[in-house]
Motif scaffolding. Structure first.
Motif, PDB file in Angstrom:
ATOM      1  N   ASN A 119       0.846  -1.212   0.000  1.00 56.15           N
ATOM      2  CA  ASN A 119       0.000   0.000   0.000  1.00 56.15           C
ATOM      3  C   ASN A 119       0.870   1.247   0.000  1.00 56.15           C
ATOM      4  O   ASN A 119       0.617   2.199  -0.744  1.00 56.15           O
ATOM      5  N   ASP A 173       5.175   6.280   4.906  1.00 57.69           N
ATOM      6  CA  ASP A 173       5.449   6.681   3.525  1.00 57.69           C
ATOM      7  C   ASP A 173       5.312   8.191   3.389  1.00 57.69           C
ATOM      8  O   ASP A 173       4.826   8.861   4.294  1.00 57.69           O
ATOM      9  N   ARG A 190     -12.364   1.898  -0.137  1.00 56.79           N
ATOM     10  CA  ARG A 190     -11.229   2.515  -0.815  1.00 56.79           C
ATOM     11  C   ARG A 190     -11.460   4.016  -0.846  1.00 56.79           C
ATOM     12  O   ARG A 190     -12.579   4.477  -1.036  1.00 56.79           O
ATOM     13  N   THR A 228      -8.706  -3.868  -3.994  1.00 55.22           N
ATOM     14  CA  THR A 228     -10.040  -4.407  -3.687  1.00 55.22           C
ATOM     15  C   THR A 228     -10.634  -3.781  -2.442  1.00 55.22           C
ATOM     16  O   THR A 228     -11.818  -3.932  -2.170  1.00 55.22           O
ATOM     17  N   LEU A 274      -6.676  -4.079   4.211  1.00 57.16           N
ATOM     18  CA  LEU A 274      -6.631  -3.575   5.586  1.00 57.16           C
ATOM     19  C   LEU A 274      -7.653  -4.279   6.475  1.00 57.16           C
ATOM     20  O   LEU A 274      -7.425  -4.478   7.662  1.00 57.16           O
TER      21      LEU A 274
HETATM   22  P1  ADP Z   1      -6.562  -1.777  -1.527  1.00 57.10           P
HETATM   23  O1  ADP Z   1      -5.200  -1.236  -1.282  1.00 57.10           O
HETATM   24  O2  ADP Z   1      -6.539  -3.100  -2.102  1.00 57.10           O
HETATM   25  O3  ADP Z   1      -7.469  -0.839  -2.187  1.00 57.10           O
HETATM   26  P2  ADP Z   1      -6.658  -1.767   1.299  1.00 57.10           P
HETATM   27  O4  ADP Z   1      -7.642  -2.295   2.257  1.00 57.10           O
HETATM   28  O5  ADP Z   1      -5.277  -2.249   1.484  1.00 57.10           O
HETATM   29  O6  ADP Z   1      -7.222  -2.042  -0.147  1.00 57.10           O
HETATM   30  O7  ADP Z   1      -6.642  -0.213   1.426  1.00 57.10           O
HETATM   31  C1  ADP Z   1      -7.857   0.436   1.480  1.00 57.10           C
HETATM   32  C2  ADP Z   1      -7.710   1.847   0.978  1.00 57.10           C
HETATM   33  O8  ADP Z   1      -6.935   2.612   1.896  1.00 57.10           O
HETATM   34  C3  ADP Z   1      -6.986   1.990  -0.292  1.00 57.10           C
HETATM   35  O9  ADP Z   1      -7.827   1.850  -1.392  1.00 57.10           O
HETATM   36  C4  ADP Z   1      -6.381   3.369  -0.221  1.00 57.10           C
HETATM   37  O10 ADP Z   1      -7.303   4.267  -0.721  1.00 57.10           O
HETATM   38  C5  ADP Z   1      -6.168   3.583   1.228  1.00 57.10           C
HETATM   39  N1  ADP Z   1      -4.762   3.356   1.618  1.00 57.10           N
HETATM   40  C6  ADP Z   1      -4.234   2.256   2.185  1.00 57.10           C
HETATM   41  N2  ADP Z   1      -2.930   2.464   2.444  1.00 57.10           N
HETATM   42  C7  ADP Z   1      -2.640   3.725   2.072  1.00 57.10           C
HETATM   43  C8  ADP Z   1      -1.461   4.504   2.092  1.00 57.10           C
HETATM   44  N3  ADP Z   1      -0.316   4.038   2.565  1.00 57.10           N
HETATM   45  N4  ADP Z   1      -1.533   5.768   1.615  1.00 57.10           N
HETATM   46  C9  ADP Z   1      -2.691   6.258   1.133  1.00 57.10           C
HETATM   47  N5  ADP Z   1      -3.830   5.554   1.073  1.00 57.10           N
HETATM   48  C10 ADP Z   1      -3.807   4.296   1.533  1.00 57.10           C
END
Ligand code: ADP
Length: 714
Positions: free
Chosen positions: A586, A614, A633, A645, A649
């Protein structure tokens, strides 16, 4: 007013009477004094007359009395004054020297007995010859230079009275008498001066107490027992008094009549005023009573009652107000009635069961759905205790509802077995009504989630099955592509490029399938983790190494701060590594080229903390609370360009929580994010306990499966 008028008039009358009687008394007294004085002077004048003195000096006892010179002088005097009855001269021993009457001897005796000596004397005595009261006026005379004799005039009382009676205007009621005190101290009347025949006859006048009040005017009781006003004046010459009386019972008769009239007027006024008051009260109260009766009827629900008082006064206004109140109440109540109907329609058209409970926990309202849920009629539900009708359980224990909570409370996963033996999965929402109200205390909404749950299960089952069924053909596709790739010797050919792309797409698809499987396992509660002693530092190092290529491709500076090995935890290593990989992927995904990603591992008290920081696009604050939910998302930003998807998380949170840790994020939109999670340290004590448990079970928990690669156990 009557009493004041009466007292004033009565006082005025008394004062007037007192003044009047006092002035008459004084005048009468002056007259009698003047008369007695003049009579006394008559006697003195005769006594000092020269010829009488000479005759006495040459008195010859041998000559007959009647023819003596003394007699001649006396007779002469008597003839001059017709009021004089008789005149006589007596010696000290009452021997008669001379007289104008024959029976003078007896008179002289009387005279001598009553008065003797040097003094002038005025007395009234009954005449011894006829018993009629007679006035005796005498003065001492020296006879023969030795004998102190007396010269005496007698007068008829009636004649005397006649001369002093006056016309002072006392009226018919006033009496004046002359009174004296006898030897024994009794007050006796001497003669009446006006109209007082009674006083003349009554010798005893003690009741008037005249001699105690000489010179004053006062109230007393006379010899007839009448109430009188008396004015007493002294008679200087005789030690007598004059008493003027007025019979107040007669004199005050007009004022008494006035008093009686006033009393009658007062009584009559009281009666008339009472009657008027009663009448007026009746006039005033009867409409008020009618209004009160109408208000009462309105109060008991008869809102059509109207008060018929067509008046333009306060009563009329009151009646209009009551009528208005009745009309308002009617429309108000009918409004409530229709609202109630609406409410009942709403209640019965919802699929949720709705109940209200009173303070005793008895059901006061219930809708049709609620009764149907327990297979009863509405009437069998109302008034019954909630816990008898709804036998609710939660985790196979009877559900305890906390009714007194101030805020609304929700109870999920509640179960109820209905009359047909079917289990219902319910959600209860318990809200408290206003605690000040005497009536209902709680409102309970019961949502039957049985069908939803079935649908959800079906969905999860479908996803799980589809994902599982996709895995085998995908593995075959990947295998065949690898095979073709191996046969393809020219790495730089176009085909080789296509094959690489196919492989990476297949890998993405595999990861999606794994995620879907993970979610369905989490939701069905079938996610099994293989917990064993694990090296967290090694896991993080490996995960960082795994994403190294991706980071380099994207020109992102990836760093790891932390030990390479050590930091023991009890974990499913494969699942944990997947979580770290997800956070790292991510971070790389949502950081533009040129940014940096720093992974870190450190001890934090009794926990180890792994964080991935990050310098990417960050997350809007509003999105943070939803970040760890399924399929979420963040809209906008880089998401459109990034495949994902929204499951990563969600799965990560479940896995970390199953490890006894927590996962959290700190982020600033546009500046970057830091995701971190904690895992409890595997202390030597915990390790010993874990090993003991493994020995007890006799076997090791089994072959290690990465959670994403585990077989679906259906
Ligand atoms: P995916 O990454 O598959 O969309 P996740 O559950 O891992 O699903 O993440 C959910 C959402 O959280 C992501 O779609 C993104 O919008 C946001 N996200 C997760 N990690 C980060 C990050 N490090 N920086 C910015 N947005 C993030």
């Amino acid at each position: 007013v009557s009493v004041v008028a009466y007292i004033t008039i009565s006082n005025q009358l008394t004062t007037k009477t007192v003044n009047q009687i006092a002035s008459i008394a004084v005048k009468q007294n002056q007259k009698i004094n003047a008369l007695l004085e003049s009579k006394q002077e008559d006697v003195l004048r005769l006594a000092n007359q020269y010829d009488l003195q000479a005759a006495i000096n040459s008195y010859d006892a041998s000559t007959t009395k009647n023819s003596s010179p003394i007699n001649a002088i006396l007779s002469d005097k008597e003839t001059q004054d017709s009021a004089i009855q008789s005149i006589y001269l007596t010696s000290e021993s009452n021997t008669v020297y001379a007289s104008t009457t024959a029976d003078v001897g007896a008179k002289a005796t009387v005279q001598g007995n009553t008065k003797a000596g040097q003094e002038n004397s005025i007395t009234i005595q009954p005449d011894p010859s006829d018993g009629i009261d007679t006035l005796y006026i005498s003065t001492p005379m020296i006879i023969n230079q030795v004998d102190v004799g007396r010269l005496t005039f007698t007068y008829d009382i009636d004649d005397f009275v006649a001369t002093i009676q006056d016309y002072t205007g006392l009226g018919n009621t006033g009496d004046t008498i002359v009174a004296a005190q006898d030897d024994s101290g009794h007050t006796i009347s001497l003669f009446p001066l006006r109209f007082n025949a009674g006083a003349a006859l009554s010798t005893r006048l003690d009741s008037l107490q005249l001699f105690n009040h000489v010179g004053s005017t006062y109230h007393s009781i006379d010899y007839n027992g009448h109430s009188v006003m008396v004015s007493v004046q002294p008679v200087a010459y005789a030690n007598w008094v004059t008493a003027t009386t007025i019979d107040t019972s007669e004199e005050f008769q007009p004022i008494m009549q006035l008093r009686d009239t006033l009393i009658l007027i007062v009584i009559a006024s009281v009666i008339v005023i009472t009657l008027i008051a009663l009448y007026v009260t009746q006039i005033i109260t009867s409409p008020i009573l009618r209004i009160a009766a109408a208000s009462k009827r309105i109060g008991t629900g008869d809102f059509d009652t109207r008060v018929e008082e067509h008046r333009h006064d306060e009563i009329g206004t009151l009646a209009d107000s009551i009528n208005l109140m009745g009309a308002s109440l009617k429309s108000f109540v009918s409004g409530i009635e229709s609202q109630r109907n609406h409410l009942s329609i709403i209640l019965n058209s919802t699929n949720d069961s709705i109940l209200t409970l009173d303070r005793q926990g008895l059901i006061t309202t219930a809708n049709r759905v609620a009764a149907e849920l327990v297979g009863l009629n509405l009437n069998d539900v109302i008034g019954k205790p909630m816990n008898h009708i709804f036998r609710l359980t939660s985790g196979s224990q009877p559900l305890t509802i906390f009714y007194n909570a101030a805020e609304t409370k929700t109870y999920s996963n509640v179960e109820l077995i209905d009359s047909a033996g079917q289990t219902h999965f319910l959600k209860l929402i318990v809200a408290r009504l206003d605690s000040n109200q005497a009536g209902d205390q709680n409102i309970i909404t019961i949502r039957d989630e049985t069908k939803n749950r079935e649908l959800e299960n079906m969905k999860v089952d479908f996803v799980s099955m589809a994902a599982h069924e996709l895995r085998t053909p995908l593995a075959a596709i990947r295998g065949y592509i690898e095979l073709v790739k191996m046969k393809q010797t020219d790495e730089s050919s176009e085909i080789s490029g296509y094959l690489n792309k196919s492989l990476s797409s297949a890998a993405e698809l595999g990861s999606l399938i794994n995620n879907l499987l993970g979610v369905s396992r989490i939701e069905r509660g079938t996610l099994t983790l293989n917990m064993e002693k694990s090296d967290l530092a090694a896991s993080v190092t490996r995960a960082v190494t795994d994403v190294g290529f991706t980071a380099r491709d994207k020109h992102i500076d990836l760093k790891y701060n932390g030990p390479k090995t050590g930091y023991l935890v009890s974990a499913d290593e494969s699942a944990l590594r997947e979580v770290i990989a997800n956070l790292l992927n991510n971070a790389i995904n949502y950081t533009p080229s040129g940014g940096s990603v720093i992974a870190e591992l450190k001890q934090d008290g009794l926990l180890y903390r792994v964080s991935v920081k990050d310098t990417g696009i960050g997350i809007p604050a509003a999105a943070v609370p939803n970040l760890f939910t399924k399929f979420f998302r963040v809209k906008g930003g880089l998401d459109s360009g990034n495949k994902g998807t929204g499951l990563g998380l969600f799965i990560a949170k479940s896995i970390i929580e199953r490890h006894g840790g927590t996962i959290s994020v700190e982020s600033k939109e546009g500046a970057g994010s830091t995701f971190s999670f904690t895992i409890p340290i595997l202390t030597p004590e915990k390790l010993a306990a874990m090993q003991a448990k493994e020995q007890d079970q006799g076997i090791k928990t089994g072959v290690h499966h990465g959670w994403v690669t585990k077989n679906i156990n259906r």
